[in-house]
Design a protein around this motif. Structure first.
Motif, PDB file in Angstrom:
ATOM      1  N   ALA A 175       0.810  -1.228   0.000  1.00 16.45           N
ATOM      2  CA  ALA A 175       0.000   0.000   0.000  1.00 16.45           C
ATOM      3  C   ALA A 175       0.842   1.278   0.000  1.00 16.45           C
ATOM      4  O   ALA A 175       0.667   2.155   0.838  1.00 16.45           O
ATOM      5  CB  ALA A 175      -0.980  -0.014   1.170  1.00 16.45           C
ATOM      6  N   TYR A 176       1.775   1.360  -0.941  1.00 16.37           N
ATOM      7  CA  TYR A 176       2.528   2.606  -1.104  1.00 16.37           C
ATOM      8  C   TYR A 176       1.540   3.724  -1.424  1.00 16.37           C
ATOM      9  O   TYR A 176       0.607   3.530  -2.202  1.00 16.37           O
ATOM     10  CB  TYR A 176       3.546   2.476  -2.246  1.00 16.37           C
ATOM     11  N   PRO A 177       1.741   4.898  -0.850  1.00 17.69           N
ATOM     12  CA  PRO A 177       0.832   6.006  -1.143  1.00 17.69           C
ATOM     13  C   PRO A 177       0.923   6.433  -2.610  1.00 17.69           C
ATOM     14  O   PRO A 177       1.988   6.333  -3.223  1.00 17.69           O
ATOM     15  CB  PRO A 177       1.317   7.132  -0.238  1.00 17.69           C
ATOM     16  N   LYS A 178      -0.157   6.911  -3.128  1.00 13.59           N
ATOM     17  CA  LYS A 178      -0.149   7.475  -4.477  1.00 13.59           C
ATOM     18  C   LYS A 178       0.807   8.662  -4.489  1.00 13.59           C
ATOM     19  O   LYS A 178       1.043   9.311  -3.479  1.00 13.59           O
ATOM     20  CB  LYS A 178      -1.553   7.926  -4.890  1.00 13.59           C
ATOM     21  N   GLU A 179       1.370   8.921  -5.652  1.00 20.18           N
ATOM     22  CA  GLU A 179       2.296  10.038  -5.871  1.00 20.18           C
ATOM     23  C   GLU A 179       3.505   9.989  -4.934  1.00 20.18           C
ATOM     24  O   GLU A 179       3.998  11.020  -4.478  1.00 20.18           O
ATOM     25  CB  GLU A 179       1.560  11.388  -5.744  1.00 20.18           C
ATOM     26  N   TYR A 200       0.384   1.961 -12.922  1.00 20.25           N
ATOM     27  CA  TYR A 200       1.436   2.473 -12.044  1.00 20.25           C
ATOM     28  C   TYR A 200       1.557   3.996 -12.075  1.00 20.25           C
ATOM     29  O   TYR A 200       2.205   4.584 -11.208  1.00 20.25           O
ATOM     30  CB  TYR A 200       2.782   1.818 -12.378  1.00 20.25           C
ATOM     31  N   LEU A 201       0.940   4.641 -13.030  1.00 20.55           N
ATOM     32  CA  LEU A 201       1.020   6.097 -13.155  1.00 20.55           C
ATOM     33  C   LEU A 201       0.529   6.846 -11.916  1.00 20.55           C
ATOM     34  O   LEU A 201       1.109   7.885 -11.569  1.00 20.55           O
ATOM     35  CB  LEU A 201       0.243   6.541 -14.394  1.00 20.55           C
ATOM     36  N   PRO A 202      -0.477   6.353 -11.185  1.00 15.65           N
ATOM     37  CA  PRO A 202      -0.897   7.071  -9.972  1.00 15.65           C
ATOM     38  C   PRO A 202       0.201   7.179  -8.909  1.00 15.65           C
ATOM     39  O   PRO A 202       0.142   8.057  -8.046  1.00 15.65           O
ATOM     40  CB  PRO A 202      -2.068   6.234  -9.446  1.00 15.65           C
ATOM     41  N   TYR A 203       1.225   6.331  -8.972  1.00 15.67           N
ATOM     42  CA  TYR A 203       2.315   6.383  -7.993  1.00 15.67           C
ATOM     43  C   TYR A 203       3.338   7.466  -8.323  1.00 15.67           C
ATOM     44  O   TYR A 203       4.214   7.756  -7.520  1.00 15.67           O
ATOM     45  CB  TYR A 203       3.004   5.025  -7.888  1.00 15.67           C
ATOM     46  N   LEU A 204       3.236   8.066  -9.505  1.00 13.64           N
ATOM     47  CA  LEU A 204       4.174   9.093  -9.936  1.00 13.64           C
ATOM     48  C   LEU A 204       3.681  10.477  -9.492  1.00 13.64           C
ATOM     49  O   LEU A 204       2.527  10.837  -9.721  1.00 13.64           O
ATOM     50  CB  LEU A 204       4.317   9.061 -11.461  1.00 13.64           C
ATOM     51  N   ARG A 217      11.932   9.696 -22.426  1.00 16.10           N
ATOM     52  CA  ARG A 217      11.569  10.238 -21.116  1.00 16.10           C
ATOM     53  C   ARG A 217      10.320  11.092 -21.299  1.00 16.10           C
ATOM     54  O   ARG A 217      10.197  11.833 -22.267  1.00 16.10           O
ATOM     55  CB  ARG A 217      12.710  11.080 -20.550  1.00 16.10           C
ATOM     56  N   ALA A 218       9.393  10.963 -20.375  1.00 13.63           N
ATOM     57  CA  ALA A 218       8.142  11.721 -20.434  1.00 13.63           C
ATOM     58  C   ALA A 218       7.828  12.235 -19.047  1.00 13.63           C
ATOM     59  O   ALA A 218       8.297  11.698 -18.042  1.00 13.63           O
ATOM     60  CB  ALA A 218       7.022  10.825 -20.942  1.00 13.63           C
ATOM     61  N   SER A 219       7.025  13.277 -18.976  1.00 11.25           N
ATOM     62  CA  SER A 219       6.700  13.862 -17.679  1.00 11.25           C
ATOM     63  C   SER A 219       5.197  13.841 -17.437  1.00 11.25           C
ATOM     64  O   SER A 219       4.394  13.834 -18.357  1.00 11.25           O
ATOM     65  CB  SER A 219       7.236  15.286 -17.561  1.00 11.25           C
ATOM     66  N   LYS A 220       4.866  13.818 -16.140  1.00 16.23           N
ATOM     67  CA  LYS A 220       3.472  13.858 -15.719  1.00 16.23           C
ATOM     68  C   LYS A 220       3.134  15.289 -15.327  1.00 16.23           C
ATOM     69  O   LYS A 220       3.793  15.880 -14.473  1.00 16.23           O
ATOM     70  CB  LYS A 220       3.279  12.920 -14.519  1.00 16.23           C
ATOM     71  N   ASP A 221       2.136  15.842 -15.972  1.00 19.16           N
ATOM     72  CA  ASP A 221       1.742  17.222 -15.674  1.00 19.16           C
ATOM     73  C   ASP A 221       0.969  17.315 -14.385  1.00 19.16           C
ATOM     74  O   ASP A 221       0.427  16.403 -13.865  1.00 19.16           O
ATOM     75  CB  ASP A 221       0.907  17.783 -16.822  1.00 19.16           C
ATOM     76  N   LEU A 249       9.256   6.789 -12.714  1.00 23.29           N
ATOM     77  CA  LEU A 249       8.813   5.439 -13.064  1.00 23.29           C
ATOM     78  C   LEU A 249       9.740   4.952 -14.159  1.00 23.29           C
ATOM     79  O   LEU A 249      10.072   5.706 -15.077  1.00 23.29           O
ATOM     80  CB  LEU A 249       7.379   5.431 -13.610  1.00 23.29           C
ATOM     81  N   LEU A 250      10.167   3.698 -14.070  1.00 21.10           N
ATOM     82  CA  LEU A 250      11.026   3.119 -15.089  1.00 21.10           C
ATOM     83  C   LEU A 250      10.337   1.897 -15.678  1.00 21.10           C
ATOM     84  O   LEU A 250       9.890   1.010 -14.939  1.00 21.10           O
ATOM     85  CB  LEU A 250      12.378   2.717 -14.488  1.00 21.10           C
ATOM     86  N   PHE A 251      10.232   1.885 -16.998  1.00 21.16           N
ATOM     87  CA  PHE A 251       9.698   0.744 -17.740  1.00 21.16           C
ATOM     88  C   PHE A 251      10.796   0.310 -18.708  1.00 21.16           C
ATOM     89  O   PHE A 251      10.838   0.752 -19.854  1.00 21.16           O
ATOM     90  CB  PHE A 251       8.430   1.127 -18.509  1.00 21.16           C
TER      91      PHE A 251
END
Length: 194
Positions: A90-94, A120-124, A190-194, A99-101
């Motif tokens: 249960a790691y917290p979101k964000e 897995y994007l919610p963890y970023l 490489r991509a970023s989450k806004d 993230l590495l794929f």
């Protein structure tokens, strides 16, 4: 051979720890490239036996569906979980800056890859970075468990589908034309989450 059985984990271990690879330090350019991405605390999705965890920040975490691979990563001193263990932790979101794929998306159809990234994007964290690495043609052909060839165009499309803002696709370590002959040439994005 399937990627979730112990045979696959043993294959990864044999490939990674081949004596000639250790003597020539063939991973050094790839490790330097990964460090340059500035991912910070990273969730390494499909971490395998932990090869990339050795390069990421020490508080990074790996997750993989292969329990044998996870065990090998743990024995090397890395924090790694099976998918089920990661969910139970249960790691917290964000809670991750990166993230590495790496060498995972080619093991599944595109829609499954999109679903994996989305899961897995919610963890970023907002402003965090995702880094994608996929083999080029010769590397893709070198592993019977590869399912779908993922090139730069597919990586850019995937980013669009999951809402990430991509930088440009790079060919690493050699120019793109080398990917047809050199097993270890990769697409990197490489991509970023806004």
């Amino acid at each position: 051979m399937q990627t979730e059985d112990s045979t696959y984990a043993d294959r990864l271990k044999t490939l990674q720890f081949a004596r000639w690879k250790q003597l020539l330090r063939v991973q050094a350019p790839y490790q330097a490239n990964l460090r340059r991405q500035g991912l910070g605390r990273t969730l390494d999705v499909g971490c395998g036996i932990g090869r990339n965890l050795a390069v990421l920040s020490s508080d990074s975490v790996g997750v993989d569906h292969n329990p044998t691979s996870v065990q090998i990563a743990r024995e090397a001193g890395y924090t790694a979980y099976t998918v089920e263990e990661f969910e139970a932790a249960a790691y917290p979101k964000e809670s991750f800056e990166g993230l590495l794929f790496a060498h995972i998306l080619e093991h599944m159809p595109t829609d499954d890859g999109v679903a994996l990234v989305n899961s897995y994007l919610p963890y970023l964290k907002p402003g965090g970075r995702a880094f994608f690495i996929c083999p080029q043609e010769r590397g893709f052909a070198s592993d019977e468990t590869h399912v779908e060839f993922v090139d730069g165009t597919k990586l850019l499309s995937m980013c669009d589908r999951v809402g990430l803002t991509p930088d440009h696709v790079r060919s690493f370590p050699l120019p793109r034309m080398a990917g047809k002959l050199f097993t270890y040439n990769e697409f990197c994005l490489r991509a970023s989450k806004d």
